[in-house]
Enzyme design. Structure first.
Site, short mmCIF file in Angstrom:
data_model
loop_
_atom_site.label_atom_id
_atom_site.label_comp_id
_atom_site.label_asym_id
_atom_site.label_seq_id
_atom_site.Cartn_x
_atom_site.Cartn_y
_atom_site.Cartn_z
N ARG A 1 3.70 -1.40 10.78
CA ARG A 1 3.21 -0.02 10.72
C ARG A 1 2.83 0.49 12.11
NH1 ARG A 1 -1.08 3.07 12.23
NH2 ARG A 1 -2.52 1.39 11.63
N ASP A 2 1.72 0.01 12.67
CA ASP A 2 1.24 0.52 13.95
C ASP A 2 2.22 0.18 15.07
OD1 ASP A 2 -0.57 1.91 15.49
OD2 ASP A 2 -2.10 0.35 15.55
N HIS B 1 -6.19 -2.09 21.12
CA HIS B 1 -4.95 -1.92 21.87
C HIS B 1 -5.18 -2.53 23.25
CE1 HIS B 1 -2.57 0.87 19.16
NE2 HIS B 1 -3.69 0.62 18.50
N CYS C 1 3.86 2.82 24.15
CA CYS C 1 4.64 4.07 24.20
C CYS C 1 6.08 3.74 24.55
CB CYS C 1 4.04 5.01 25.24
SG CYS C 1 5.03 6.48 25.47
#
Lengths: 301, 301
Positions: A16-17, A210, A241
């Site tokens: 998911r993340d 993160h 990213c």
């Protein structure tokens, strides 16, 4: 030093993340094969997709097919991100064991991310939480930007506490506290936990780091010294990213396992299977993932 | 948690430990320009080269030219790696302020690296140390593989202590304890410091972490809780194996500064200048360096 926990439970949030911002499409078959690999690693919880509007998250537009086709390993909890009642309907149809609802501790980040004020978000989530609980599902509340917000800077722990209070009042089983932009240092973790642990037992709190500035492993060490023994992570450190070369994503499951097993802390997870799952998704994405331990493993092959 | 130090001193070892294994030749002019950038960052110690036989370390075969041509910033200590009397002669000619001698805590690693037993290494280093001291220079002793050895596995802290005792007896000013293969976890740092700090004041001990498994920042946090306030690091996290994609090298100065300044610990170093020096050497090497903070900075440009 305070005593470390004997056992730490990791939630694998890579499907998911980790994948949600990837521009490269991973086929439904590959997602399923990968999640099945994760299911066999010994990890006890996998967030396998998101039921956010697929127009917003095209990378996970096959959420329902994935949910219906993955092999369910007994003892593994399969959760998914659920933004609203529509998402919950699809998620229940796809066979979730647990729903993850989400909002921000920062007013501005919440408005940019969810398009609502914090106060207007509570009733939406309240309905989802109650409905999911009524359907017999567990519910985790994600609170983003608990340390720093890209718009507001430092977030006061009392503001985080207010959001936690509201989500617990709506009936979430536990809360995952997110260092969404990966900026926190260990003293910030201490300051937040000093406040929250006066109110909630450690079993209710999960930390979600993160690794944008490389602080995540040190932050996990710090949290463990406060007794926290539940963390979210992604295989390979997925979640950076996609347009930023070398940018780190979530803390890598591979690196967390290296730490925990090195400290003699049990996880029930086989490192080798996580490394193999890392190599698999790395080859599908066609790029080197940020995990140090995965890179070491890949180069030693 | 124990109190953290107010000030931490970093030694920038990028021009030596960072570059020594790079296959891409960095021109003498570029090395000098880069070291001059580092000199202006506020860092108080730079290991600018190695006087190991250039046949062994071709990347640093211009050690003497570099030493003679770099701009000497007042207040910065310029050190170099010195293996033996021949190396010391060249190093003194090149104008070092401090010599770094080196050996391993592991018998097998010492023999593979220096081609001598540990016992046969002491007299060689003893002579270099005494001569360097007589020439008015500071001397640091590097002790490699203080936690784990690639051949012998875990190294007993008592074995490290014996090597430290011998080097201090020969007159080194301080010792840099190396996690050479980047495998240590925080409990190993605790176990070693529990032993060594019974014998030596913290000012005499420097920790030198590689980030091969992503543990370096957590290890630095742990060492600081023991009062250690001197660390070695490389700009960008230089020092990874040049043939291993994504492999980490030394802990990145950029990431250590992010941690320290975030904790409110002073270093005297300007982060922006270290980031610029990281971008400079990254562009010369033509590859993305491992530092998380450098990647973030590069992508934000």
């Amino acid at each position: 030093m305070k005593r470390l926990p004997n056992f730490v439970q990791l939630k694998e949030v890579g499907p998911r993340d980790g994948l949600q911002n990837e521009k490269k499409w991973i086929s439904t078959a590959d997602k399923i094969a990968w999640i099945n690999m994760l299911s066999e690693s010994g990890v006890k919880e996998i967030e396998f997709t998101s039921f956010v509007n697929p127009k917003m998250i095209p990378a996970l537009s096959d959420a329902r097919e994935v949910g219906k086709q993955i092999k369910r390993e007994p003892g593994v909890l399969y959760s998914a991100l659920v933004p609203n009642m529509k998402g919950l309907e699809f998620a229940l149809d796809a066979g979730i064991d647990a729903a993850s609802v989400f909002m921000s501790a920062s007013e501005t980040h919440n408005q940019k991310n969810i398009n609502k004020t914090i106060d207007a978000t509570y009733p939406v989530l309240d309905k989802v939480i109650r409905e999911a609980k009524q359907a017999g599902k567990l519910v985790t509340g994600y609170v983003s930007t608990v340390f720093d917000c890209p718009y507001e800077g430092k977030i006061n722990p009392d503001q985080v506490l207010r959001v936690c209070e509201n989500l617990f009042a709506s009936g979430v089983d536990d809360l995952s506290l997110g260092d969404t932009i990966g900026t926190a240092v260990p003293t910030q973790v201490e300051q937040l936990l000093e406040v929250l642990m006066k109110h909630y037992p450690k079993e209710k709190l999960i930390l979600h780091f993160h690794d944008t500035r490389g602080m995540a492993i040190a932050n996990i060490m710090t949290a463990m010294h406060y007794g926290i023994n539940r963390f979210d992570s992604t295989v390979g450190g997925l979640g950076g990213c996609p347009y930023a070369p070398g940018a780190a994503g979530n803390v890598a499951t591979n690196d967390v396992l290296y730490l925990l097993h090195g400290l003699g802390i049990e996880t029930g997870i086989e490192e080798k299977k996580i490394q193999d799952a890392g190599l698999f998704i790395q080859s599908k994405l066609g790029k080197i993932l940020p995990s140090r331990s995965l890179a070491y493993f890949a180069n030693a092959q």
